[in-house]
Design an enzyme around this catalytic site. Structure first.
Site, PDB file in Angstrom:
ATOM      1  N   THR A   1     -14.373   5.187   4.555  1.00 34.42           N
ATOM      2  CA  THR A   1     -15.204   5.215   3.589  1.00 34.42           C
ATOM      3  C   THR A   1     -16.213   3.761   3.254  1.00 34.42           C
ATOM      4  OG1 THR A   1     -13.759   4.224   2.436  1.00 34.42           O
ATOM      5  CG2 THR A   1     -13.641   6.926   2.746  1.00 34.42           C
ATOM      6  N   PRO A   2     -16.512   3.787   2.506  1.00 36.75           N
ATOM      7  CA  PRO A   2     -17.108   1.788   2.496  1.00 36.75           C
ATOM      8  C   PRO A   2     -16.262   1.360   1.880  1.00 36.75           C
ATOM      9  CG  PRO A   2     -18.606   4.558   1.225  1.00 36.75           C
ATOM     10  CD  PRO A   2     -17.224   4.530   1.434  1.00 36.75           C
ATOM     11  N   LEU A   3     -15.184   1.696   1.049  1.00 40.46           N
ATOM     12  CA  LEU A   3     -14.260   0.610   0.677  1.00 40.46           C
ATOM     13  C   LEU A   3     -13.681  -0.081   2.401  1.00 40.46           C
ATOM     14  CD1 LEU A   3     -12.479  -1.045  -0.978  1.00 40.46           C
ATOM     15  CD2 LEU A   3     -11.388   1.034  -1.074  1.00 40.46           C
ATOM     16  N   ALA A   4     -13.257   1.367   3.029  1.00 43.33           N
ATOM     17  CA  ALA A   4     -12.333   1.010   4.131  1.00 43.33           C
ATOM     18  C   ALA A   4     -13.364  -0.034   5.559  1.00 43.33           C
ATOM     19  CB  ALA A   4     -11.712   1.817   5.097  1.00 43.33           C
TER      20      ALA A   4
ATOM     21  N   TYR B   1       1.146  -1.433  -0.359  1.00 44.62           N
ATOM     22  CA  TYR B   1       0.410   0.009  -0.303  1.00 44.62           C
ATOM     23  C   TYR B   1       0.653   1.754   0.343  1.00 44.62           C
ATOM     24  CZ  TYR B   1      -3.210   3.548   1.210  1.00 44.62           C
ATOM     25  OH  TYR B   1      -4.123   4.960   1.072  1.00 44.62           O
TER      26      TYR B   1
ATOM     27  N   LYS C   1       1.204   4.255  -2.979  1.00 45.82           N
ATOM     28  CA  LYS C   1       0.914   5.767  -2.784  1.00 45.82           C
ATOM     29  C   LYS C   1       1.937   6.671  -3.023  1.00 45.82           C
ATOM     30  CE  LYS C   1      -3.291   4.295  -1.980  1.00 45.82           C
ATOM     31  NZ  LYS C   1      -4.333   4.943  -3.102  1.00 45.82           N
TER      32      LYS C   1
END
Length: 146
Positions: A76-79, A41, A45
């Site tokens: 967030t929805p992804l997290a 990750y 980034k």
């Protein structure tokens, strides 16, 4: 991210459109000390930051600004789909800010992007706007221990 920038830039240059491209990285990319976890990750980034800096130099002559916004963790929805909860994210990252009594929201992130695309930032390019409440200023942060 590179493909998006490549194709957006190609169309903008061909049509003589002056504008702004904003990428999203992460506050984790600004941790120059590295980390004991999150290698893939963090690596991805950091690549976004290199892309932004290079693309801003290449596209500036066409009147195209390229910037980046790097938030710290937010629910967030992804997290949340990974099993994290908003409370869990705040428990891990909440103590690592000098801004007490305020939590990062999606609106803070949207406002940062709005600034980067506005005329208020007309002379800003190749920049990474970190929206982390001072997270990168912490002397040492090891997420694996939290």
């Amino acid at each position: 991210m590179a493909i998006c920038v490549k194709h957006a830039a190609r169309v903008m240059v061909e049509k003589h459109v002056k504008g702004t491209i904003v990428c999203t990285a992460s506050a984790v990319a600004n941790n120059w000390r590295g980390a004991t976890n999150l290698t893939d990750y963090t690596m991805s980034k950091n690549s976004v930051l290199g892309l932004v800096r290079t693309a801003s130099q290449q596209l500036g002559s066409h009147g195209i600004r390229v910037n980046c916004m790097s938030p710290s963790a937010i629910g967030t929805p992804l997290a949340l789909s990974t099993g994290l909860t908003s409370e869990g994210i705040q428990k891990v990252f909440g103590p690592f800010t000098s801004l007490k009594g305020i939590l990062l929201t999606v609106k803070h992130i949207a406002d940062a992007v709005l600034f980067l695309v506005s005329e208020d930032s007309a002379f800003i390019t190749g920049h990474d706007l970190v929206v982390d409440g001072g997270l990168i200023s912490i002397p040492h942060l090891n997420l694996a221990q939290n």
